[in-house]
Design an enzyme around this catalytic site. Structure first.
Site, PDB file in Angstrom:
ATOM      1  N   SER A 156       2.077   3.963  -1.593  1.00  0.00           N
ATOM      2  CA  SER A 156       3.014   2.952  -2.092  1.00  0.00           C
ATOM      3  C   SER A 156       2.661   2.652  -3.536  1.00  0.00           C
ATOM      4  CB  SER A 156       2.867   1.678  -1.259  1.00  0.00           C
ATOM      5  OG  SER A 156       3.567   0.608  -1.854  1.00  0.00           O
TER       6      SER A 156
ATOM      7  N   TYR B  74      -2.222  -5.833   1.704  1.00  0.00           N
ATOM      8  CA  TYR B  74      -1.448  -4.582   1.702  1.00  0.00           C
ATOM      9  C   TYR B  74      -1.838  -3.687   0.525  1.00  0.00           C
ATOM     10  CZ  TYR B  74       2.675  -1.505   1.796  1.00  0.00           C
ATOM     11  OH  TYR B  74       3.508  -0.410   1.847  1.00  0.00           O
TER      12      TYR B  74
END
Ligand code: 8X3
Length: 247
Positions: A133, A146
């Site tokens: 990501s 995250y």
């Protein structure tokens, strides 16, 4: 007769995983669709002529069962299973959410890779794509659980590439930015539809799962000597993590 190429896609029950399974099937692969939700992957496997394998990447036993179904030879592994849980600042962080994020985005990826590596090597030209990501490239407020996990995805990818330097396996990472999928933000905000919608508000064209599936398919279908180490992919409107055009 040439043997049909095979691929494993984890997290194949929705979003980027399901789209990637479809795209790889379209490119001629027999796809093992791995995820926890049986109904979804069975429907997907029936649609694309693949094989559904109910898998929890965080369970060692479940991952071993997946490897047994796949067998001795595998061409492509897409480690897509992952996710974000919560958006709390560090000062209010939920320890369980952080553990779950590390578990699925890092340990799950490791377990699946470890179990399937012999089969990837046996193919003579294996390819691994880890779905990271842009959260593995930057920091943002509330995102530490995250972003830390996705930085982990990136570094595990880099480490594995070093370790497999003399093996016939490519090790790649794709790092998507804003992708509008049915579940990513909904899961992050525990089903809060309004908060999930707000993430994409005013963005005319966020990326969709098919954009990432298309890029992954391109990566794995390059000739075996071409290793796309890392591919960062964002919608045009997302100039940077915090600089998104909302028209
Ligand atoms: C998803 C990207 O911006 O929500 O992996 O962290 S972001």
């Amino acid at each position: 007769m040439t043997q049909q190429l095979t691929a494993v896609v984890t997290g194949a029950s929705s979003g980027i995983g399901a789209a990637t399974a479809r795209a790889l099937a379209g490119a001629g692969y027999h796809v093992f669709c791995a995820a926890r939700r049986a109904e979804r992957i069975e429907a997907l496997a029936a649609e694309i002529g693949g094989t559904a394998v109910v898998t929890d990447v965080t369970s060692q036993q479940s991952v071993e069962d997946l490897a047994a179904v796949v067998g001795e030879r595998l061409d492509v592994l897409v480690n897509n299973a992952g996710g974000a849980f919560g958006l709390a600042p560090v000062a209010q962080a939920d320890t369980d959410d952080w553990r779950r994020m590390y578990d699925v985005n890092v340990i799950g990826l490791m377990q699946v890779t470890r179990a399937l590596l012999p089969a990837l090597v046996a193919s003579g030209a294996g390819a691994i794509v880890n779905v990271g990501s842009t959260a593995g490239r930057i920091a943002y407020e509330g995102g530490a659980g995250y972003t830390a996990a996705k930085h982990g995805t990136k570094v595990v990818t880099e480490t594995l590439r070093l370790e497999l330097w003399d093996q016939p396996v490519r090790v790649m990472e794709i790092a998507p930015g804003m992708v509008r999928t049915e579940e990513f933000s909904l899961v992050r905000f525990e089903g809060d539809q309004a908060r999930a919608e707000a993430v994409y508000e005013g963005v005319a064209e966020p990326l969709v799962a098919e954009d990432i599936a298309d890029a992954i398919t391109w990566m794995v279908t390059r000739p075996a000597h071409v290793n796309v180490d890392s591919l960062v992919i964002k919608p045009r409107a997302q100039a940077a993590q915090h600089k998104v055009y909302r028209g």
